[in-house]
Design an enzyme around this catalytic site. Structure first.
Site, short mmCIF file in Angstrom:
data_model
loop_
_atom_site.label_atom_id
_atom_site.label_comp_id
_atom_site.label_asym_id
_atom_site.label_seq_id
_atom_site.Cartn_x
_atom_site.Cartn_y
_atom_site.Cartn_z
N HIS A 294 -21.69 13.43 -50.75
CA HIS A 294 -21.91 14.65 -49.96
C HIS A 294 -23.35 15.15 -50.11
O HIS A 294 -23.83 15.38 -51.20
CB HIS A 294 -20.93 15.73 -50.42
CG HIS A 294 -20.96 16.97 -49.57
ND1 HIS A 294 -20.46 17.01 -48.29
CD2 HIS A 294 -21.45 18.20 -49.82
CE1 HIS A 294 -20.61 18.22 -47.79
NE2 HIS A 294 -21.23 18.97 -48.70
N MET B 291 -24.01 25.34 -48.79
CA MET B 291 -23.64 26.15 -49.95
C MET B 291 -24.62 25.93 -51.09
O MET B 291 -24.97 24.80 -51.44
CB MET B 291 -22.22 25.77 -50.39
CG MET B 291 -21.69 26.53 -51.59
SD MET B 291 -20.00 26.03 -52.03
CE MET B 291 -20.33 24.48 -52.87
N SER C 21 -23.43 20.80 -44.25
CA SER C 21 -22.22 21.23 -44.94
C SER C 21 -21.64 22.47 -44.25
O SER C 21 -21.43 22.45 -43.03
CB SER C 21 -22.51 21.47 -46.42
OG SER C 21 -21.33 21.51 -47.17
N GLN C 22 -21.41 23.57 -44.97
CA GLN C 22 -20.78 24.73 -44.34
C GLN C 22 -21.62 25.32 -43.22
O GLN C 22 -21.10 25.98 -42.31
CB GLN C 22 -20.46 25.80 -45.38
CG GLN C 22 -21.66 26.47 -46.02
CD GLN C 22 -21.27 27.47 -47.10
OE1 GLN C 22 -20.15 27.43 -47.64
NE2 GLN C 22 -22.17 28.38 -47.44
N ASP D 40 -17.81 10.87 -49.78
CA ASP D 40 -17.71 12.32 -50.00
C ASP D 40 -16.53 12.65 -50.91
O ASP D 40 -15.37 12.47 -50.53
CB ASP D 40 -17.56 13.04 -48.66
CG ASP D 40 -17.95 14.51 -48.75
OD1 ASP D 40 -17.79 15.09 -49.84
OD2 ASP D 40 -18.41 15.07 -47.74
#
Length: 372
Positions: free
Chosen positions: A288, A36, A115-116, A234
């Site tokens: 993260h 993202m 991540s995503q 995270d």
């Protein structure tokens, strides 16, 4: 994704040389899907990471994904917030079958999702997998969804205020589901039935609905390894155990993957993969998307990315120096001094602030559409 490319490049190459001979070796190609707010080729994140991989895996095809034909960085960044994830996955499925890419990947490739990008690459694996994924490696991904806006738990910035508004203004409305990327992997703890009915992406790709898609499980079982990496500190992904395909119970207490119904009923093959020793769970130190390079070298690169392949296993023509289909051709001069680095950092900060302003302007116009 944070690391200093210039200073870490020499560290990585030294680590590589210390453990490898200089004999020419062929490796599996690598495909990357950014997270993202990032882009395919940002030199301070994915672009720098790609340059490092090119040094570590000589003459290897390395491709960083975009989800549109535009080479505009702002558009790619916007696409990580707005758009239809199913259409993004479809685009990638078509892109990897193009003549300029497919010959390099047709015998299998290692996929890294940040991540995503991790759950999106898993969606590619389940729905397409042609060319096939060999090792699927995901960094801090939200496989079982999120219950809060990623990165905005204690953040009161304009950006997070806008994102919280979007996800609190009926997250499962058709308009939000079709247009806000993070809403499409948002899983409501209190309204699971509504999530099952209206989730545009996650409920389907996780095979959570009563009618299962057998192809999803079949394709996942073709993986050599499914590697899930969670960050030890995270605070951006809630719950953080989703990076290991876990979730929370009715009391919002974390439950591991093997206690979820998805695992017990083997909806996408997680139980089968586990029994075949094809699931690996790793913990990367830090917050993260703060990539610890020593951890990466010791726990990700060596076990999964530097496995040699024979010509029979991967006979694509990988001798073209312009393997990477991205626009990042720049090389860093190792003799750059600290002043140059500082000037670059200042320029990057100015550019980042400008892009943030443009992104926030887009948010405002988007929210006005909802309110009207």
């Amino acid at each position: 994704m944070k690391f200093n490319k210039i200073h870490l490049m020499s560290f990585l190459i030294e680590a590589f040389v210390a453990t490898k001979t200089f004999a020419k070796t062929q490796y599996r190609p690598v495909v990357i899907w950014h997270g993202m707010g990032d882009t395919c080729c940002n030199e301070q994140s994915i672009g720098g990471f790609m340059d490092i991989l090119k040094e570590l895996l000589p003459d290897t095809f390395i491709h960083s994904l975009m989800v549109s034909d535009s080479d505009n960085e702002l558009i790619e960044r916007k696409n990580s917030y707005f758009g239809n994830v199913n259409q993004h996955v479809d685009y990638v499925c078509d892109r990897l079958r193009k003549d300029d890419v497919y010959p390099y990947l047709k015998d299998g490739f290692n996929a890294i999702g940040f991540s995503q990008g991790g759950q999106f690459l898993r969606a590619y694996t389940e729905r397409c997998n042609d060319p096939p994924v060999y090792n699927l490696i995901t960094y801090g991904s939200q496989h079982n969804g999120v219950s809060s806006v990623p990165g905005c738990v204690d953040d009161e910035s304009d950006f997070c205020a806008r994102m919280k508004f979007l996800l609190s203004s009926n997250v499962y409305s058709s308009f939000i589901q079709k247009n806000v990327v993070q809403a499409q992997y948002f899983k409501s703890i209190d309204n699971y039935d509504e999530y099952l009915e209206k989730s545009l992406f996650l409920a389907d790709v996780n095979n959570e609905r009563e009618k299962k898609n057998p192809e999803y499980k079949e394709n996942m079982l073709k993986l050599n390894k499914f590697v899930m990496i969670k960050f030890s500190e995270d605070q951006s992904v809630i719950p953080s155990i989703t990076s290991w395909f876990g979730w929370v119970n009715d009391f919002e207490e974390p439950i591991p993957m093997n206690e979820t119904l998805s695992y017990k009923e083997d909806w996408i093959g997680l139980q089968t993969l586990d029994k075949e020793n094809k699931l690996d769970f790793l913990t990367s130190p830090g917050e993260h998307m703060n990539i610890d390079i020593e951890f990466f070298m010791e726990n990700v690169f060596h076990p999964y990315l530097d496995e040699p392949v024979n010509d029979d296993d991967n006979n694509g023509d990988n001798n073209d120096d312009s393997d990477d289909d991205s626009d990042d051709d720049s090389d860093d001069d190792s003799s750059s001094n600290d002043d140059d680095d500082q000037n670059t950092d200042d320029e990057d900060l100015d550019s980042f602030n400008l892009k943030n302003k443009k992104a926030n302007d887009y948010f405002d116009s988007f929210i006005m559409r909802i309110q009207n």
